[in-house]
Design an enzyme around this catalytic site. Structure first.
Site, PDB file in Angstrom:
ATOM      1  N   VAL A  86       0.808  -1.219   0.000  1.00  0.00           N
ATOM      2  CA  VAL A  86       0.000   0.000   0.000  1.00  0.00           C
ATOM      3  C   VAL A  86       0.842   1.270   0.000  1.00  0.00           C
ATOM      4  CG1 VAL A  86      -2.028  -1.045   1.045  1.00  0.00           C
ATOM      5  CG2 VAL A  86      -0.236  -0.078   2.522  1.00  0.00           C
ATOM      6  N   SER A 131      -7.267   6.532  14.470  1.00  0.00           N
ATOM      7  CA  SER A 131      -7.117   5.833  15.747  1.00  0.00           C
ATOM      8  C   SER A 131      -7.438   6.807  16.869  1.00  0.00           C
ATOM      9  CB  SER A 131      -5.682   5.322  15.919  1.00  0.00           C
ATOM     10  OG  SER A 131      -5.438   4.905  17.259  1.00  0.00           O
ATOM     11  N   TYR A 160       3.151   6.449  15.277  1.00  0.00           N
ATOM     12  CA  TYR A 160       1.822   5.900  14.990  1.00  0.00           C
ATOM     13  C   TYR A 160       0.751   6.984  15.136  1.00  0.00           C
ATOM     14  CZ  TYR A 160      -2.275   2.853  15.312  1.00  0.00           C
ATOM     15  OH  TYR A 160      -3.492   2.262  15.107  1.00  0.00           O
ATOM     16  N   ALA A 161       0.779   7.700  16.243  1.00  0.00           N
ATOM     17  CA  ALA A 161      -0.207   8.752  16.472  1.00  0.00           C
ATOM     18  C   ALA A 161      -0.085   9.860  15.434  1.00  0.00           C
ATOM     19  CB  ALA A 161      -0.050   9.320  17.884  1.00  0.00           C
ATOM     20  N   ALA A 162       1.138  10.202  15.052  1.00  0.00           N
ATOM     21  CA  ALA A 162       1.337  11.228  14.024  1.00  0.00           C
ATOM     22  C   ALA A 162       0.719  10.788  12.701  1.00  0.00           C
ATOM     23  CB  ALA A 162       2.823  11.512  13.850  1.00  0.00           C
ATOM     24  N   SER A 163       0.906   9.525  12.357  1.00  0.00           N
ATOM     25  CA  SER A 163       0.342   9.023  11.102  1.00  0.00           C
ATOM     26  C   SER A 163      -1.180   9.022  11.150  1.00  0.00           C
ATOM     27  CB  SER A 163       0.865   7.610  10.804  1.00  0.00           C
ATOM     28  OG  SER A 163       0.341   6.643  11.700  1.00  0.00           O
ATOM     29  N   LYS A 164      -1.743   8.669  12.286  1.00  0.00           N
ATOM     30  CA  LYS A 164      -3.200   8.605  12.405  1.00  0.00           C
ATOM     31  C   LYS A 164      -3.822  10.000  12.483  1.00  0.00           C
ATOM     32  CE  LYS A 164      -3.527   4.132  12.216  1.00  0.00           C
ATOM     33  NZ  LYS A 164      -4.235   3.459  11.105  1.00  0.00           N
ATOM     34  N   ILE A 215      -8.863  -3.122  19.832  1.00  0.00           N
ATOM     35  CA  ILE A 215      -9.594  -4.178  19.129  1.00  0.00           C
ATOM     36  C   ILE A 215      -8.800  -5.480  19.197  1.00  0.00           C
ATOM     37  CG2 ILE A 215     -10.686  -4.827  16.949  1.00  0.00           C
ATOM     38  CD1 ILE A 215     -11.806  -2.250  18.256  1.00  0.00           C
TER      39      ILE A 215
END
Length: 251
Positions: free
Chosen positions: A61, A145, A158-162, A191
């Protein structure tokens, strides 16, 4: 709800949330393209055994070429592409690693997380939207997220990407609403997915503390919200819906 006759392209469909989205989308009647860098044949088999229609597609992706080739091939086979769910992503800190912090991150990890989680969403929309514009209608659901809504130690990249996904979703919604394309996002809480299965007891305990609904969410429960955005949410665009058992509702 019915998605009969629709064609849906869902990334990250080999397992986890992507699999839950694929299964629920197929159950509503759509033909589902189960796209993943891993073999998604298990998901395809689940769908077909339940009487649905699906096919696997291998895709990186983060590759523009992979997106162009995959979408062109699907439209060539089916003549349409109505629905896109960008689910694929990686979570460096999911197993308790202390590496995903502002100080501990290395440049290679930062770039990989942003490429797979955020760049992929842009590439997916870029590949699919021209076909939706031609048809005069389309639905896109991106996966943010709750880490984009709340500070969570150990999830910096991760948080920056979300957070970027949330902003990009709003931007695309504003740009393409006039073309009949609705673009929304979901923000899952904790989840129950394969990346968490090795520490179920720990994650269950954390979920009980954080969620108002005291358990982990199921991937198919996230899938139900995506299906709602695909089908019934005809007056919604540019929104980010938490699917988090009430986590973000707590003080």
């Amino acid at each position: 709800m019915s998605l009969d006759g629709k064609c849906a392209f869902i990334t990250g469909a080999a397992s986890g949330i992507g699999q839950g989205v694929a299964v629920r989308t197929a159950a509503r009647g759509a033909h589902v393209v189960c796209a993943d860098i891993q073999d998604a044949s298990v998901t395809v088999k689940m769908i077909q055994e339940a009487g649905g229609s699906a096919e696997p597609v291998l895709i990186d992706v983060s590759s523009a070429q992979d997106w162009t080739e995959a979408v062109s091939a699907v439209v060539g086979r089916t003549g349409r592409l109505d629905l896109l769910a960008n689910v694929a992503g990686i979570t460096p800190g999911a197993s308790g690693s202390a590496g995903d912090t502002v100080l501990n991150l290395d440049e290679a990890t930062w770039s990989r997380v942003l490429d797979i989680n955020l760049k992929s969403v842009w590439l997916g929309m870029k590949a699919v939207i021209p076909h939706m514009r031609e048809a005069g209608v389309g639905r896109i659901v991106n996966t943010s997220s709750i880490s984009a809504l709340r500070g969570m130690p150990g999830m910096a990249a991760y948080a920056a990407s979300k957070g970027g996904i949330q902003a990009l979703t709003q931007q695309a919604a504003a740009e393409y609403a006039a073309d009949g394309i609705l673009v929304n996002a979901i923000a899952p809480g904790m989840i129950l997915t394969p990346v968490k299965l090795s520490n179920v007891d720990i994650f269950q305990e954390v979920a009980a503390e954080k969620h108002l609904v005291p358990r982990l969410g199921e991937a198919t429960e996230v899938g139900d919200v995506v299906v709602f955005l695909f089908d019934e949410a005809t007056f919604m665009t540019g929104q980010v819906l938490p699917v988090d058992g009430g986590w973000t509702a707590r003080g």
